[in-house]
Enzyme design. Structure first.
Site, PDB file in Angstrom:
ATOM      1  N   HIS A 196     -15.883  -6.629   4.868  1.00 51.32           N
ATOM      2  CA  HIS A 196     -14.978  -6.556   3.723  1.00 51.32           C
ATOM      3  C   HIS A 196     -15.255  -7.614   2.665  1.00 51.32           C
ATOM      4  O   HIS A 196     -14.460  -7.793   1.743  1.00 51.32           O
ATOM      5  CB  HIS A 196     -13.513  -6.600   4.169  1.00 51.32           C
ATOM      6  CG  HIS A 196     -13.208  -5.531   5.184  1.00 51.32           C
ATOM      7  ND1 HIS A 196     -13.229  -4.201   4.871  1.00 51.32           N
ATOM      8  CD2 HIS A 196     -12.947  -5.601   6.510  1.00 51.32           C
ATOM      9  CE1 HIS A 196     -12.963  -3.495   5.953  1.00 51.32           C
ATOM     10  NE2 HIS A 196     -12.806  -4.318   6.965  1.00 51.32           N
ATOM     11  N   LYS A 253       0.828  -1.208   0.000  1.00 55.50           N
ATOM     12  CA  LYS A 253       0.000   0.000   0.000  1.00 55.50           C
ATOM     13  C   LYS A 253       0.860   1.256   0.000  1.00 55.50           C
ATOM     14  O   LYS A 253       0.532   2.243  -0.651  1.00 55.50           O
ATOM     15  CB  LYS A 253      -0.917   0.010   1.217  1.00 55.50           C
ATOM     16  CG  LYS A 253      -2.000  -1.048   1.122  1.00 55.50           C
ATOM     17  CD  LYS A 253      -3.008  -0.874   2.225  1.00 55.50           C
ATOM     18  CE  LYS A 253      -4.012  -2.002   2.163  1.00 55.50           C
ATOM     19  NZ  LYS A 253      -5.092  -1.835   3.131  1.00 55.50           N
ATOM     20  N   GLU A 291      -3.614   7.346   8.341  1.00 52.72           N
ATOM     21  CA  GLU A 291      -4.456   8.142   7.451  1.00 52.72           C
ATOM     22  C   GLU A 291      -5.594   8.765   8.236  1.00 52.72           C
ATOM     23  O   GLU A 291      -6.022   8.216   9.254  1.00 52.72           O
ATOM     24  CB  GLU A 291      -5.093   7.247   6.369  1.00 52.72           C
ATOM     25  CG  GLU A 291      -4.191   6.938   5.202  1.00 52.72           C
ATOM     26  CD  GLU A 291      -4.870   6.075   4.146  1.00 52.72           C
ATOM     27  OE1 GLU A 291      -6.038   5.685   4.337  1.00 52.72           O
ATOM     28  OE2 GLU A 291      -4.221   5.796   3.138  1.00 52.72           O
ATOM     29  N   ARG A 341      -5.608  -7.734 -10.675  1.00 54.92           N
ATOM     30  CA  ARG A 341      -6.198  -8.974 -11.213  1.00 54.92           C
ATOM     31  C   ARG A 341      -7.549  -8.656 -11.830  1.00 54.92           C
ATOM     32  O   ARG A 341      -8.066  -7.550 -11.694  1.00 54.92           O
ATOM     33  CB  ARG A 341      -6.418  -9.955 -10.054  1.00 54.92           C
ATOM     34  CG  ARG A 341      -7.348  -9.347  -9.000  1.00 54.92           C
ATOM     35  CD  ARG A 341      -7.823 -10.315  -7.946  1.00 54.92           C
ATOM     36  NE  ARG A 341      -8.900  -9.734  -7.167  1.00 54.92           N
ATOM     37  CZ  ARG A 341      -8.740  -8.939  -6.112  1.00 54.92           C
ATOM     38  NH1 ARG A 341      -7.536  -8.624  -5.705  1.00 54.92           N
ATOM     39  NH2 ARG A 341      -9.789  -8.450  -5.485  1.00 54.92           N
TER      40      ARG A 341
HETATM   41  C1  MV4 Z   1     -10.291   3.441   4.748  1.00 54.12           C
HETATM   42  C2  MV4 Z   1     -11.567   3.736   5.282  1.00 54.12           C
HETATM   43  C3  MV4 Z   1     -11.740   4.983   5.835  1.00 54.12           C
HETATM   44  N1  MV4 Z   1     -10.740   5.877   5.871  1.00 54.12           N
HETATM   45  N2  MV4 Z   1      -9.315   4.371   4.797  1.00 54.12           N
HETATM   46  C4  MV4 Z   1     -11.124  -1.182   3.967  1.00 54.12           C
HETATM   47  C5  MV4 Z   1     -10.417  -2.166   3.094  1.00 54.12           C
HETATM   48  C6  MV4 Z   1      -9.252  -1.480   2.497  1.00 54.12           C
HETATM   49  N3  MV4 Z   1      -9.258  -1.662   1.088  1.00 54.12           N
HETATM   50  C7  MV4 Z   1      -9.392  -0.044   2.894  1.00 54.12           C
HETATM   51  N4  MV4 Z   1     -10.573   0.081   3.667  1.00 54.12           N
HETATM   52  C8  MV4 Z   1     -10.958   1.285   4.192  1.00 54.12           C
HETATM   53  N5  MV4 Z   1     -10.009   2.245   4.224  1.00 54.12           N
HETATM   54  C9  MV4 Z   1      -9.548   5.551   5.356  1.00 54.12           C
HETATM   55  N6  MV4 Z   1      -8.562   6.440   5.420  1.00 54.12           N
HETATM   56  C10 MV4 Z   1     -12.551   2.765   5.223  1.00 54.12           C
HETATM   57  C11 MV4 Z   1     -12.257   1.537   4.684  1.00 54.12           C
HETATM   58  C12 MV4 Z   1     -13.339   0.601   4.666  1.00 54.12           C
HETATM   59  C13 MV4 Z   1     -13.875   0.127   3.488  1.00 54.12           C
HETATM   60  C14 MV4 Z   1     -13.379   0.497   2.256  1.00 54.12           C
HETATM   61  C15 MV4 Z   1     -13.918   0.015   1.098  1.00 54.12           C
HETATM   62  C16 MV4 Z   1     -14.995  -0.863   1.167  1.00 54.12           C
HETATM   63  C17 MV4 Z   1     -15.503  -1.242   2.365  1.00 54.12           C
HETATM   64  C18 MV4 Z   1     -14.951  -0.763   3.549  1.00 54.12           C
HETATM   65  C19 MV4 Z   1     -15.489  -1.159   4.760  1.00 54.12           C
HETATM   66  C20 MV4 Z   1     -14.951  -0.694   5.905  1.00 54.12           C
HETATM   67  C21 MV4 Z   1     -13.864   0.169   5.873  1.00 54.12           C
END
Ligand code: MV4
Length: 497
Positions: free
Chosen positions: A237, A118, A202, A294
């Site tokens: 997720h 990341k 973040e 992917r």
């Molecule tokens: C975040 C966020 C809020 N703020 N980053 C969850 C999986 C990973 N891909 C990143 N994710 C998140 N990052 C910041 N700075 C909230 C999530 C997140 C989320 C993101 C996409 C789809 C579903 C989610 C469910 C919970 C939290």
């Protein structure tokens, strides 16, 4: 340009079948690999040739690079498609495949390496005009430094593991006095789970929408996007419902995000299919989160609205062809919704419900696509992901696509295992989903197991009503204390599940 004549699919289930179908249409021979549990699987029967690669656990079969490459050599395949999951994002596998003189249907190992971390991804895209969530682009280990950063960006903050994925290793911190303890935990968790303890901080976006862009690049430096997918309806997720296009993007924002997605791909000199994940806050600010290198589970909604076959496109790009279109040649046609049908019990905390498909009847009709890997009578192996099928409904408008999805869910007949179909129907009928006013918190906010019992579908209510009227007209006074209509309606419902 290297024409592929024989393709080995290093995967199983619906995605293996989906890939082989496109290969077959292109005149390419197909090779399946299978574990002991999959000896009778449909992808094995569909392929021109099939090779056993060991015991049922994927660590001894679908995840063993050497066995898969040996199978490709033995069958004289000239290319390998990894599908999703398993080895699909393993850069070492991509390297080994190439070293063996085979074509890997996907991006370069170098692109996978950049985007696999990341922090690496953030560092790469930051120079390409891609908005990032306020925070650090470097790993943080010192709690004093962390406190200073958190104060600058403002609480709540999120600690993330650089090597993490799918939400693993994330921690929300609301106040300064929680920070050092949470950081220690995040670092030790990341170290034991990924062998890499790097974490970063973040700003926490509290109720974001998850919007991802499909991008496609060729090996000549051309990159386009194929619009977005909205994947906010997810549970821990795991995505449950995906749609394209998103109901909240304006054409202007779509254009801006699409350009950012293309830039992010260019930052990694990316080719083949990829996905740029963004979150969108309530003020419609968007931020890059990560890239998936992917073909994704939910790619069919993009195929339905663009009319493109992404697997064929992947194969052509891997052969060295140029993308056959420019950005301005691609347009959105209608609306597509995918629901994932899992063998899980929504009334019991979505516990996997592995078993035999006693009845299995797919919905049919205009605009309905079912990608699955099972037939009636088959047993869902407990070794792998319990997804039975993906059902994709396509229609002219979002509202029609939702109504079609409900109709198709009602037509889908699965007995022998519990499934997420009823849960998906609940989502389709919910006013927050229908109005487009929802976030990644949807399931948390609106779902309890009771809602599946309490709210029969419109169709069930209508039919129950008709039955009740007919019954009152035709039968003798009911001897039991329960009104006759209730009895009929409830026993009818029992037969449906
Ligand atoms: C975040 C966020 C809020 N703020 N980053 C969850 C999986 C990973 N891909 C990143 N994710 C998140 N990052 C910041 N700075 C909230 C999530 C997140 C989320 C993101 C996409 C789809 C579903 C989610 C469910 C919970 C939290």
């Amino acid at each position: 340009m290297a024409k592929i004549k024989k393709l080995l699919v290093a995967n199983r289930g619906e995605i293996a079948l989906r890939i082989m179908r496109s290969a077959q249409e292109m005149g390419i021979k197909t090779v399946a690999v299978f574990s002991e549990a999959d000896r009778q699987a449909l992808h094995v029967r569909f392929a021109d040739e099939a090779i056993g690669i060991g015991p049922s656990p994927s660590a001894q079969s679908y995840l063993v690079m050497d066995k898969i490459i040996a199978a490709a050599k033995e069958t004289k395949a000239d290319a390998i498609h990894p599908g999703y999951g398993f080895l699909s994002e393993n850069e070492e596998f991509a390297r080994q495949v190439k070293k063996a003189g085979l074509i890997f249907i996907g991006p370069s190992a170098e692109s996978m390496e950049i985007m696999g971390s990341k922090l690496g991804a953030k560092a790469a895209v930051s120079k390409f005009n891609v908005p990032l969530v306020p925070g650090t682009a470097e790993p943080v280990t010192d709690p004093v430094v962390a406190k200073k950063i958190a104060k600058e960006i403002g609480y709540p903050v999120l600690i993330k593991a650089s090597a993490g994925g799918g939400g693993k290793g994330m921690r929300i911190v609301h106040r300064e006095d929680e920070l050092s303890e949470q950081m220690e935990r995040a670092i030790s968790e990341a170290t034991s789970a990924f062998g890499d303890g790097s974490v970063f901080i973040e700003k926490y976006v509290s109720e974001p929408r998850h919007i991802e862009f499909q991008i496609f690049g060729d090996q000549h430096g051309n990159v386009v996007h194929l619009f977005e997918r909205e994947c906010s309806i997810q549970r821990r997720h795991q995505k449950v419902v995906e749609e394209a296009p998103s109901s909240i993007l304006t054409p202007e924002l779509r254009k801006k995000m699409g350009e950012a997605a293309v830039n992010a791909a260019k930052a990694a000199q990316y080719y083949n299919a990829g996905t740029i994940e963004f979150i969108l806050d309530e003020k419609m600010n968007f931020y890059f989160l990560e890239m998936n290198t992917r073909l994704q589970v939910e790619h069919p909604v993009t195929e339905q609205i663009t009319g493109l076959d992404l697997v064929k496109l992947q194969i052509k790009v891997a052969e060295g062809e140029k993308l056959p279109f420019r950005q301005e040649d691609i347009a959105i046609h209608g609306h597509a919704i995918e629901v994932r049908v899992y063998a899980e019990d929504p009334s019991n905390n979505f516990l996997p419900d592995i078993g035999t498909l006693k009845t299995y009847r797919r919905p049919q009709g205009h605009g309905i696509r079912v990608d699955d890997g099972f037939e009636q009578g088959m047993t869902i192996p407990f070794y792998y992901d319990p997804m039975i099928a993906k059902m994709i409904c396509h229609d002219e408008t979002r509202e029609r696509a939702i109504d079609k999805t409900i109709r198709a869910i009602n037509e889908y007949e699965i007995t022998g295992v519990e499934t997420t179909l009823g849960f998906c129907r609940y989502v389709m009928q919910h006013q927050a989903f229908r109005s487009g006013n929802f976030s990644t918190k949807f399931v948390e906010q609106y779902f309890t197991p009771e809602v599946l019992q309490a709210h029969p579908s419109d169709e069930e209510e209508m039919i129950a009503g008709v039955l009740a009227t007919e019954l009152v007209k035709s039968v003798q006074p009911n001897p039991s204390s329960q009104p006759a209509a209730t009895q009929v309606a409830s026993s009818w419902k029992k037969n449906r599940t």
